[in-house]
Design a protein around this motif. Sequence first.
Motif, short mmCIF file in Angstrom:
data_model
loop_
_atom_site.label_atom_id
_atom_site.label_comp_id
_atom_site.label_asym_id
_atom_site.label_seq_id
_atom_site.Cartn_x
_atom_site.Cartn_y
_atom_site.Cartn_z
N THR A 58 -20.76 -11.08 6.32
CA THR A 58 -21.92 -9.99 6.47
C THR A 58 -21.17 -8.57 6.48
N MET A 59 -19.73 -8.98 5.88
CA MET A 59 -19.87 -7.53 5.01
C MET A 59 -18.80 -7.45 3.79
N GLY A 60 -19.12 -8.32 3.18
CA GLY A 60 -18.17 -8.60 2.05
C GLY A 60 -17.13 -8.60 2.01
N GLU A 61 -16.82 -8.19 0.36
CA GLU A 61 -15.39 -7.97 0.25
C GLU A 61 -14.11 -6.51 1.34
N ARG A 62 -13.28 -7.17 1.81
CA ARG A 62 -12.90 -5.85 2.55
C ARG A 62 -11.45 -6.04 2.29
N ARG A 63 -10.88 -4.95 2.38
CA ARG A 63 -9.55 -4.84 2.87
C ARG A 63 -8.57 -4.44 3.95
N ALA A 64 -8.81 -6.64 4.02
CA ALA A 64 -8.84 -6.58 6.13
C ALA A 64 -7.42 -6.73 6.76
N GLY A 65 -6.60 -7.74 6.23
CA GLY A 65 -5.47 -7.91 6.58
C GLY A 65 -5.24 -7.05 5.74
N ALA A 66 -3.99 -6.56 7.26
CA ALA A 66 -3.17 -5.34 7.40
C ALA A 66 -1.28 -5.62 7.84
N VAL A 67 -0.46 -5.62 7.27
CA VAL A 67 0.84 -5.60 8.16
C VAL A 67 1.55 -4.08 7.35
N ALA A 68 1.93 -4.42 8.34
CA ALA A 68 2.63 -3.14 8.84
C ALA A 68 4.78 -3.53 9.34
N VAL A 69 5.50 -3.40 8.73
CA VAL A 69 6.40 -3.05 9.20
C VAL A 69 7.55 -1.66 8.96
N PHE A 70 7.49 -1.24 10.98
CA PHE A 70 8.40 0.20 10.57
C PHE A 70 9.68 -0.23 11.35
N ALA A 71 10.67 0.58 10.50
CA ALA A 71 12.01 0.36 11.06
C ALA A 71 12.61 2.06 11.87
N SER A 72 13.46 1.78 12.20
CA SER A 72 14.01 2.80 13.04
C SER A 72 15.02 2.92 13.91
N PRO A 73 15.79 4.45 13.55
CA PRO A 73 16.93 4.04 14.26
C PRO A 73 16.66 3.93 15.55
N GLN A 74 18.60 3.59 15.97
CA GLN A 74 18.80 3.51 17.12
C GLN A 74 19.24 5.01 17.00
N GLN B 204 3.73 -0.36 4.70
CA GLN B 204 2.41 -1.12 5.21
C GLN B 204 1.24 -2.01 3.96
N TYR B 205 1.43 -3.43 4.27
CA TYR B 205 0.35 -4.36 3.10
C TYR B 205 -1.11 -3.88 3.51
N GLU B 206 -1.76 -4.38 2.31
CA GLU B 206 -3.00 -5.65 3.12
C GLU B 206 -3.54 -6.28 1.80
N ARG B 207 -4.60 -7.13 2.38
CA ARG B 207 -5.10 -8.27 1.85
C ARG B 207 -6.38 -7.83 1.23
N THR B 208 -7.04 -8.63 0.69
CA THR B 208 -8.68 -7.60 0.27
C THR B 208 -8.63 -9.32 0.64
N VAL B 209 -10.25 -9.66 1.45
CA VAL B 209 -10.48 -10.86 1.83
C VAL B 209 -12.35 -10.84 1.82
N SER B 210 -12.98 -11.97 2.06
CA SER B 210 -13.92 -11.82 2.02
C SER B 210 -14.83 -12.31 3.57
N ILE B 211 -15.57 -11.50 4.05
CA ILE B 211 -15.78 -11.54 5.44
C ILE B 211 -17.91 -11.65 5.22
N VAL C 143 0.75 -1.30 0.15
CA VAL C 143 -0.20 -0.01 0.26
C VAL C 143 0.98 1.53 -0.02
N THR C 144 2.02 1.00 0.85
CA THR C 144 3.12 2.39 1.31
C THR C 144 4.14 2.27 1.49
N VAL C 145 4.82 2.68 0.84
CA VAL C 145 6.38 2.72 1.84
C VAL C 145 6.43 3.89 2.03
N GLU C 146 7.14 4.82 2.47
CA GLU C 146 7.48 5.94 3.57
C GLU C 146 8.14 6.63 4.64
#
Length: 193
Positions: free
Chosen positions: A64-80, A55-62, A27-30
């Motif tokens: 009562t809700m139908g198709e939603r981008r409901a799988g969400a993965v985020a990776v965060f990198a922060s310096p020491q 950030q990454y997302e996956r469209t899944v079928s739920i 979805v985004t790399v910023e």
Amino acid sequence: SDGPITFSANKATVSSQAQSQTGYEEVTVESQVVNRTFEAAGQSKQVTVTNWLAQYERTVSIPTMGERRAGAVAVFASPQVEVLGQSFNPLADMSDREILQRFSSQYEDISVGQKVSEQNVTVAGHDTTLSKYEGTATLNGQSVDIYIHLTRVQDDGDYIVGLAIYPQRLDGEQQRVVTMMEGIEHASGDSSG
């Protein structure tokens, strides 16, 4: 040289192979630049910190809700940050819950319940733990029971956090999350070699 000291993380992203295996899409790399003042021993120093968020997302079928981008993965990198003879890393000092409250996707009002389990994973070449929590969140105005996975690792002077959120009723999502977490790649700094 009274200007701010600069610390930059190298970006952490999920490999395209892991994405294609799991069906997650980027979805985004910023980069996110934060200015902070650190104080120690009666001195204060302006510091400019560059973090990376992928950030990454996956469209899944739920039901009562139908198709939603409901799988969400985020990776965060922060310096020491090393300044005034001390080391700082806000991510290192945050609890899992505090981290979760900072990174949200299309989920709102995330509340974290009990830790359900832990499993061993290898992230960016390091053995670490992937913690699983149960929780609830609002998705498209509806309350949803969710699972939250969170892992953290230190690599090459950066602190990396991987997190995933998905509805509890999704079968097989945990294995996809593990694939994504183990697919995290951390760019190496100029200092290596």
